[in-house]
Scaffold this active site. Structure first.
Site, PDB file in Angstrom:
ATOM      1  N   ASP A 247     -18.454  -4.713 -25.918  1.00 40.95           N
ATOM      2  CA  ASP A 247     -17.981  -5.314 -27.168  1.00 40.95           C
ATOM      3  C   ASP A 247     -16.592  -5.905 -27.000  1.00 40.95           C
ATOM      4  O   ASP A 247     -15.898  -5.635 -26.036  1.00 40.95           O
ATOM      5  CB  ASP A 247     -17.880  -4.229 -28.242  1.00 40.95           C
ATOM      6  CG  ASP A 247     -19.237  -3.881 -28.807  1.00 40.95           C
ATOM      7  OD1 ASP A 247     -20.197  -4.593 -28.496  1.00 40.95           O
ATOM      8  OD2 ASP A 247     -19.311  -2.900 -29.557  1.00 40.95           O
ATOM      9  N   LYS A 269     -18.535  -9.430 -31.024  1.00 42.44           N
ATOM     10  CA  LYS A 269     -18.394  -8.711 -32.270  1.00 42.44           C
ATOM     11  C   LYS A 269     -17.037  -8.900 -32.899  1.00 42.44           C
ATOM     12  O   LYS A 269     -16.506  -7.985 -33.481  1.00 42.44           O
ATOM     13  CB  LYS A 269     -18.665  -7.205 -32.098  1.00 42.44           C
ATOM     14  CG  LYS A 269     -20.134  -6.900 -32.126  1.00 42.44           C
ATOM     15  CD  LYS A 269     -20.447  -5.808 -33.099  1.00 42.44           C
ATOM     16  CE  LYS A 269     -21.916  -5.468 -33.013  1.00 42.44           C
ATOM     17  NZ  LYS A 269     -22.131  -4.026 -32.935  1.00 42.44           N
ATOM     18  N   MET A 383     -11.820  -1.270 -40.248  1.00 41.51           N
ATOM     19  CA  MET A 383     -12.159  -2.652 -40.636  1.00 41.51           C
ATOM     20  C   MET A 383     -11.647  -2.977 -42.033  1.00 41.51           C
ATOM     21  O   MET A 383     -12.323  -3.654 -42.804  1.00 41.51           O
ATOM     22  CB  MET A 383     -13.697  -2.865 -40.591  1.00 41.51           C
ATOM     23  CG  MET A 383     -14.261  -2.713 -39.205  1.00 41.51           C
ATOM     24  SD  MET A 383     -16.061  -2.729 -39.174  1.00 41.51           S
ATOM     25  CE  MET A 383     -16.466  -1.028 -39.517  1.00 41.51           C
TER      26      MET A 383
END
Ligand code: SAH
Length: 467
Positions: A247, A269, A383
């Site tokens: 990732d 990602k 996030m």
């Protein structure tokens, strides 16, 4: 090579240790681990030594006499008095024993290496006395590459040696074993599931050899960025991988630790820019495993914390692919350690909650704001940078104090880590002032005040100085 390495079977042999202190005890531990009961002779035997060894050694508290050395295969002289040690070495040698005198290489017929003991697998390292500390360091390095259950794996292979011989043509046997040690059955033994491994081995041996060999997928947590925070198992898997799918959050330094000729695929990602769609990542892993590859799916932090590791596991299992999961240090605990901020410091928080701040477009994160505001514990938002102002606003609307401490950590544990702290009402201003753009965590709650981090005032002052 100055000395000849050999592995000696000491069972039913006489092993003599002259001495009664720490060094003698160390030698006793070594030979006992090899399955012998040594005879220890000296005029003064440590009480601690006697207590530790119990009946695992024959202990004679007396000055040694020449008759004691008769029939000894090995003799260790572990006493401090140098002239006596030299004399005893001679007596022992005359009696036909191979001699080791502690700290006197010039008097030694043999030296003891640094040892890695994994049951039937033994690794011995020697620098011929030139640099014992180097030998120990190498031992630690190699130790990290050998799973603790390697001995069990050797036993397992031994048990099937006959069956492999009768089921697999000689020309194919070496390839069979190579595939075995790199493949899913070995991984199963190493993870402790011997019963499952036996079933799989029997099935494999009964399958026509023209069929493809099965590969394996390891879903592996790479930790928050600092390569030192990889688990030993993650490092080992990286060094054995045929293919690595990684990732965006996996740092270059970590990839640099992987096997040099492993194929690497970046599957992206970044938030809005999924380099490869999830279904395609999964389909690719299935195809690679079916083609017999040892696949590592390397994910930032821990694969089961907001990482879609769970979905990947389900899909791979449904496709009948052997899959194993190796945890990693998640961003929250990595960032907490990097900033000295105990997430559940006893004085400030009884619990910690991990939530995702992710939401599509302008939408608000789908969270139970009332419950989160009421908790008054530590809240870690993954996030969450893009939605920071909504998150702060909602928590305040639902009763969390505007003065609640917050910390924001970007690129935690990496060389370019930025950590800032302030209050909930300042959250957006802090993020803007510090120019946070990379992966970052929001930590909301009293413990955030503990973080080693810059305040809004520090940032403003710094900018003034630069200007
Ligand atoms: N599985 C990962 C999380 C994946 S979600 C883990 O366990 O850590 C991605 C989010 O994790 C990022 O948006 C950010 O909030 C957080 N994150 C990952 N690495 C980080 C780091 N080094 N510093 C700060 N936050 C990080």
């Amino acid at each position: 090579m100055n000395r000849f390495p050999a592995f000696i079977d000491l069972k039913d042999r006489n092993v003599l240790i002259i001495g009664g202190g720490d060094e003698a005890l160390r030698k006793a531990r070594l030979v006992i681990a090899a399955g012998t009961v040594p005879t220890m002779i000296w005029s003064a035997i440590d009480v601690g030594l006697r207590a530790e060894l119990g009946d695992r050694a024959r202990i004679i508290e007396a000055a040694p006499v020449p008759a004691d050395f008769k029939g000894a295969a090995l003799a260790f002289i572990a006493i401090e008095d140098a002239p006596t040690a030299a004399d005893l070495a001679q007596v022992a040698r005359r009696a036909g024993a191979l001699v080791n005198v502690v700290d006197r290489p010039e008097l030694c017929d043999f030296t003891t290496p640094s040892i890695i003991d994994r049951g039937r697998l033994t690794v011995a390292i020697s620098t011929d006395g030139a640099a014992p500390v180097l030998a120990k360091k190498l031992r630690t390095d190699i130790e990290a590459l050998l799973p603790p259950r390697t001995g069990a794996l050797a036993d397992f292979a031994d048990r099937y040696r006959g069956a492999v011989k009768s089921n697999i043509a000689q020309a194919d046997r070496r390839r069979f074993w190579e595939a075995f040690f790199a493949g899913p059955i070995a991984a199963q033994v190493l993870s402790g599931d011997e019963a499952g491994a036996h079933d799989a081995m029997v099935a494999t041996l009964n399958r026509p050899q023209t069929e493809q060999r099965a590969g394996v997928v390891h879903i592996v947590g790479a930790g928050p960025g600092d390569p030192d925070l990889l688990t030993i198992k993650a490092l080992r898997l990286l060094q054995n991988a045929d293919v690595i799918l990684y990732d965006r959050l996996v740092s270059d330094e970590i990839l640099a630790l992987a096997r040099r000729d492993a194929d690497r695929f970046y599957v992206g990602k970044a938030k809005a820019d999924h380099a490869v769609p999830q279904e395609e990542i999964e389909a690719r892993m299935i195809a690679l495993a079916r083609a017999g590859n040892n696949v590592v799916r390397l994910k930032g932090g821990d694969p089961f914390v907001f990482g879609r590791g769970g979905e990947e596991l389900e899909t791979l299992r449904a496709a009948g692919v052997s899959v194993f999961v190796t945890p990693g240090i998640t961003a929250a605990t990595g960032c907490a350690a990097a900033t000295g901020m105990a997430l559940t410091h006893r004085d400030f928080a009884q619990a910690v909650t991990f939530v995702t701040g992710h939401a599509k477009g302008d939408a608000e994160p789908d969270l139970d704001w009332q419950a989160l505001a009421d908790l008054k514990n530590t809240l870690v938002v993954y996030m969450g940078v893009g939605k920071a102002s909504q998150i702060a606003g909602r928590l305040i609307d639902h009763g969390r104090a505007a003065s609640t401490p917050v910390a924001v950590i970007e690129n935690g544990t990496r060389a370019d880590q930025i950590s800032i702290k302030g209050t909930l009402s300042d959250l957006l201003a802090l993020i803007d002032a510090a120019g946070i753009t990379g992966p970052a965590l929001l930590v909301i709650g009293e413990v955030a005040a503990l973080a080693d981090a810059q305040s809004l005032n520090d940032i403003i002052a710094q900018e003034r100085n630069v200007a």
